[in-house]
Design an enzyme around this catalytic site. Structure first.
Site, mmCIF file in Angstrom:
data_model
loop_
_atom_site.group_PDB
_atom_site.id
_atom_site.type_symbol
_atom_site.label_atom_id
_atom_site.label_comp_id
_atom_site.label_asym_id
_atom_site.label_seq_id
_atom_site.Cartn_x
_atom_site.Cartn_y
_atom_site.Cartn_z
ATOM 1 N N TYR A 155 0.828 -1.202 0.000
ATOM 2 C CA TYR A 155 0.000 0.000 0.000
ATOM 3 C C TYR A 155 0.868 1.260 0.000
ATOM 4 O O TYR A 155 0.595 2.211 -0.743
ATOM 5 C CB TYR A 155 -0.906 -0.033 1.234
ATOM 6 N N ALA A 158 2.399 1.713 -3.403
ATOM 7 C CA ALA A 158 1.385 2.147 -4.367
ATOM 8 C C ALA A 158 1.043 3.618 -4.177
ATOM 9 O O ALA A 158 0.938 4.372 -5.153
ATOM 10 C CB ALA A 158 0.138 1.289 -4.233
ATOM 11 N N LYS A 159 0.873 4.039 -2.933
ATOM 12 C CA LYS A 159 0.480 5.421 -2.681
ATOM 13 C C LYS A 159 1.614 6.399 -2.964
ATOM 14 O O LYS A 159 1.376 7.550 -3.358
ATOM 15 C CB LYS A 159 -0.019 5.563 -1.245
#
Length: 254
Positions: A155, A158-159
């Site tokens: 995560y 990805a962010k």
């Protein structure tokens, strides 16, 4: 914002609930016609009904944002049934938290597919309408986890990628009157954070209290806090703001 004679069309992904639903409702209140996208079209209908009850226009669309053909078909449908979109909010997201040594390839790929591939596919499908119109607003949802967060290698990566993607869009599309900005929420009280608390074995009240004690403003965030920021970026007055990352987290971020 200054509302044009013909309402502009906005797309919000991951909008059946939580932050996305809040953003869709706010953009509708701002005068946009809003396409409400999520995996399950039926789940989007309550948001659309609320928009229409308030006097706005909405369209529920079921789509997997990681599916190239499905994305292209969804955007074509929106253009035909609602109007050509010039605002895109890439909000769709999932979490598959795990420590690195336990994280499976499937957990890594699932998060990358929704957050990064999804944002790429949606933006590529919509940008042509924006450049033709000579006006567009792209708002991508990042996270404070982009700065690193234990148990979220997928995560967080990805962010952080969303932020680089956003800055590149700003460079490529600015000459066409299109801005691109990212919003990085901190702790926001949604169904997703409630599910995280449950998965960790905490009551949501205890989970929230433990986090809020470290937030300078002394409260958790709400979907409306993110919707307010999206409203600014999507408006006429934000035309000279592009390539920025706004942390909406109740305090400074390192």
């Amino acid at each position: 914002m200054t509302t044009p004679t013909t309402p502009r069309i906005a797309i919000v992904t991951g909008a059946a609930r939580g932050i996305g639903a809040g953003v869709a409702r706010r953009l509708a209140a701002d005068g946009f016609a809003v396409a409400v996208l999520d995996l399950d079209e039926t789940a989007c209908k309550a948001v659309v009904e609320g928009i229409e009850t308030a006097g706005g226009r909405g369209l529920a669309v079921g789509v997997d944002v990681a599916d190239e053909r499905a994305v292209e078909a969804a955007v074509e449908r929106i253009a035909a049934q609602l109007g050509e979109p010039t605002v895109l909010v890439n909000n769709a997201g999932i979490i598959r938290d795990n420590l690195l040594f336990k994280m499976s390839v499937d957990e890594w790929d699932a998060v990358m597919d929704v957050h990064l591939r999804g944002a790429f596919l949606m933006t590529r499908a919509v940008q042509g309408y924006m450049t033709k119109a000579g006006w567009g607003r792209i708002v991508n949802l990042s996270s404070t986890s982009a700065l690193g967060n234990r148990g979220q290698a997928n995560y967080s990566a990805a962010k952080a990628g969303v932020q680089g993607f956003t800055k590149t869009l700003a460079l490529e599309l600015g000459k066409f009157g299109v801005t691109a900005n990212a919003i990085a929420p901190g702790f926001i009280e949604t169904e997703m954070t409630k599910a995280t608390a449950e998965r960790m074995g905490y009551s949501f009240e205890d989970f929230r209290a433990a986090i809020v004690k470290n937030i300078p403003v002394g409260r958790g965030g709400l979907p409306a806090d993110i919707a307010n920021a999206v409203s600014f970026f999507a408006g006429e007055s934000a035309g000279f703001v592009s390539g920025q990352v706004l942390y909406v987290a109740g305090g400074p971020q390192a």
